[in-house]
Design a protein around this motif. Structure first.
Motif, PDB file in Angstrom:
ATOM      1  N   CYS A 173     -10.597   6.377   0.909  1.00  0.00           N
ATOM      2  CA  CYS A 173      -9.339   6.248   1.627  1.00  0.00           C
ATOM      3  C   CYS A 173      -8.451   7.460   1.349  1.00  0.00           C
ATOM      4  O   CYS A 173      -8.689   8.221   0.414  1.00  0.00           O
ATOM      5  CB  CYS A 173      -8.612   4.965   1.217  1.00  0.00           C
TER       6      CYS A 173
ATOM      7  N   THR B 282      -7.856   5.120  -4.758  1.00  0.00           N
ATOM      8  CA  THR B 282      -8.673   5.417  -3.591  1.00  0.00           C
ATOM      9  C   THR B 282     -10.114   5.742  -3.970  1.00  0.00           C
ATOM     10  O   THR B 282     -10.390   6.231  -5.062  1.00  0.00           O
ATOM     11  CB  THR B 282      -8.119   6.612  -2.789  1.00  0.00           C
TER      12      THR B 282
ATOM     13  N   PRO C  88      -5.246   9.261   0.048  1.00  0.00           N
ATOM     14  CA  PRO C  88      -4.052   9.154  -0.796  1.00  0.00           C
ATOM     15  C   PRO C  88      -2.980  10.133  -0.326  1.00  0.00           C
ATOM     16  O   PRO C  88      -3.270  11.296  -0.046  1.00  0.00           O
ATOM     17  CB  PRO C  88      -4.576   9.535  -2.184  1.00  0.00           C
TER      18      PRO C  88
ATOM     19  N   HIS D 237      -1.397   4.596   0.086  1.00  0.00           N
ATOM     20  CA  HIS D 237      -2.841   4.397   0.218  1.00  0.00           C
ATOM     21  C   HIS D 237      -3.128   4.098   1.681  1.00  0.00           C
ATOM     22  O   HIS D 237      -2.665   3.100   2.220  1.00  0.00           O
ATOM     23  CB  HIS D 237      -3.285   3.228  -0.676  1.00  0.00           C
TER      24      HIS D 237
ATOM     25  N   ASP E 107       0.799  -1.222   0.000  1.00  0.00           N
ATOM     26  CA  ASP E 107       0.000   0.000   0.000  1.00  0.00           C
ATOM     27  C   ASP E 107       0.833   1.274   0.000  1.00  0.00           C
ATOM     28  O   ASP E 107       0.283   2.366   0.103  1.00  0.00           O
ATOM     29  CB  ASP E 107      -0.956  -0.013   1.190  1.00  0.00           C
TER      30      ASP E 107
ATOM     31  N   SER F 264      -1.587   5.321  -6.786  1.00  0.00           N
ATOM     32  CA  SER F 264      -2.352   4.888  -5.625  1.00  0.00           C
ATOM     33  C   SER F 264      -3.828   5.036  -5.954  1.00  0.00           C
ATOM     34  O   SER F 264      -4.251   6.061  -6.505  1.00  0.00           O
ATOM     35  CB  SER F 264      -1.995   5.736  -4.402  1.00  0.00           C
TER      36      SER F 264
ATOM     37  N   ARG G 255     -12.498   4.103  -8.819  1.00  0.00           N
ATOM     38  CA  ARG G 255     -11.382   4.572  -8.007  1.00  0.00           C
ATOM     39  C   ARG G 255     -10.665   5.744  -8.679  1.00  0.00           C
ATOM     40  O   ARG G 255     -10.487   5.777  -9.901  1.00  0.00           O
ATOM     41  CB  ARG G 255     -10.357   3.446  -7.781  1.00  0.00           C
TER      42      ARG G 255
ATOM     43  N   GLY H  43      -6.329   3.749   3.883  1.00  0.00           N
ATOM     44  CA  GLY H  43      -7.687   3.637   4.390  1.00  0.00           C
ATOM     45  C   GLY H  43      -7.627   3.605   5.906  1.00  0.00           C
ATOM     46  O   GLY H  43      -6.549   3.637   6.501  1.00  0.00           O
TER      47      GLY H  43
ATOM     48  N   ALA I 212     -10.476  12.768   0.283  1.00  0.00           N
ATOM     49  CA  ALA I 212     -10.844  11.545   0.998  1.00  0.00           C
ATOM     50  C   ALA I 212     -12.190  11.759   1.684  1.00  0.00           C
ATOM     51  O   ALA I 212     -12.772  12.855   1.630  1.00  0.00           O
ATOM     52  CB  ALA I 212      -9.777  11.181   2.024  1.00  0.00           C
TER      53      ALA I 212
END
Length: 252
Positions: free
Chosen positions: A110, A107, A112, A127, A92, A105, A244, A129, A163
Motif C-alpha cells: 500500500c 504498509t 504510505p 495509509h 487510515d 502508518s 509491515r 491501499g 509501494a
C-alpha cells in the motif's frame, strides 16, 4: 540497514523502517501480523532508539482501508504502540499540530503518505491501499485540512513512499473500473494484452489526489521503489504473511 530517514532537521524527522533478514521477523513492525508480539515491540523499540523518541510517544491506528482521518492530541500518545487494543480504531490517516508525537502508518505494498507544513506546525501520515485510494482518503484528508483546519495547502509538502509498482499491481476489471470511475486515473492504467490484466499506478493516483486538493506538484516527492522487487520491501502480494513497514513522522 533497517531504517531510511527521508528528512531530519531542526523541525522535523520522517522516514520508514525496512525489511532486514538479519533482524528478528525481518524487522516486521506490525502487531496484527506477526509470530511473536514481543519481537515486534522490540523491533519498534529499536526504531524508537534510532530516531531518539520513546515508543510511548508513538501513535498507531488500526487500519481498515477506510477514508477516515483522525486529529491526534497529546492525550493519544502511546496509543497502539504496545498493543492493538488501544490503537486509534478504524482509521487510515492521522494528523497532529502537536510536537514530539510520532505518527505511524503500516504498509506492505500500500502507499504510505507523509506530509507536513512547517508554517502551520502540522504533520500527518496516511495509509492508502488501492481501496483507500478509490475512497479518496488522501483527497478527503487534505480537503478537510484546507476547509476545516484552514491550512494553506501551498505550504504543505508530501512524501509518497515505497509501494507496489504499476508493473506488479495487476488487477481484474472490477478494480480497474473503480479507478476509472475516479475520472482522473485513466492515464495511470493500462491493459496487458497477454494476460488480460490491468496494471494501475497507485502511487501516482495518490499524487493526483494531493494535487486535486490543492498541493503544488513541486511540493510532492514520490519514492519509486517497488516493495515487491526490493529486498528491503515487505510485499503482501509476494507473500501473504509478509510483515509491515512503519512510516513515521514527528515534529520537534
Amino acid at each position: 540497514m533497517t531504517t531510511t530517514i527521508y528528512q531530519r532537521d531542526d523541525d522535523l524527522l520522517m522516514g520508514i523502517s525496512l525489511q532486514n533478514v538479519n533482524v528478528p521477523e525481518n524487522n516486521n513492525m506490525a502487531l496484527h501480523i506477526c509470530e511473536n508480539p514481543e519481537t515486534i515491540i522490540n523491533n519498534r523499540k529499536q526504531l524508537a532508539a534510532t530516531i531518539n523518541y520513546p515508543l510511548e510517544q508513538f501513535v498507531c491506528a488500526n487500519q481498515t482501508h477506510s477514508a477516515t482521518f483522525y486529529k491526534v492530541t497529546k492525550e493519544d500518545a502511546g496509543r497502539g504502540a504496545f498493543r492493538n487494543e488501544d490503537a486509534i480504531p478504524e482509521t487510515d490517516a492521522l494528523y497532529t499540530f502537536e510536537s514530539d508525537i510520532v505518527l505511524c502508518s503500516f504498509t506492505a505494498d500500500c502507499v504510505p503518505v507523509l506530509f507536513y507544513s512547517k508554517e502551520d506546525h502540522l504533520v500527518g501520515a496516511i495509509h492508502s491501499g488501492w481501496q483507500g485510494t478509490v475512497k479518496e482518503i488522501s483527497l478527503k484528508t487534505f480537503e478537510h485540512l484546507r476547509d476545516e483546519e484552514r491550512i494553506d495547502l501551498n505550504n504543505v509538502f508530501v512524501h509518497i513512499g515505497t509501494a507496489l509498482s504499476q508493473e506488479r499491481f495487476e488487477v481484474d476489471e472490477d478494480v480497474f473500473t473503480r479507478f476509472k470511475n475516479l475520472g482522473y486515473a485513466n492515464d495511470l492504467m493500462y491493459l496487458k494484452e497477454s494476460t488480460h490484466k490491468y496494471h494501475i499506478d497507485n502511487q501516482l493516483t495518490v499524487q493526483k489526489q494531493c494535487e486535486l486538493a490543492g498541493i503544488p506538484s513541486d511540493n510532492i516527492t514520490v519514492e519509486r521503489v517497488c516493495t515487491f522487487n526490493s529486498d528491503e520491501g515487505f510485499s503482501y502480494r509476494q507473500n501473504k504473511k509478509a510483515g509491515r513497514h512503519l512510516s513515521f513522522i514527528v515534529q520537534k
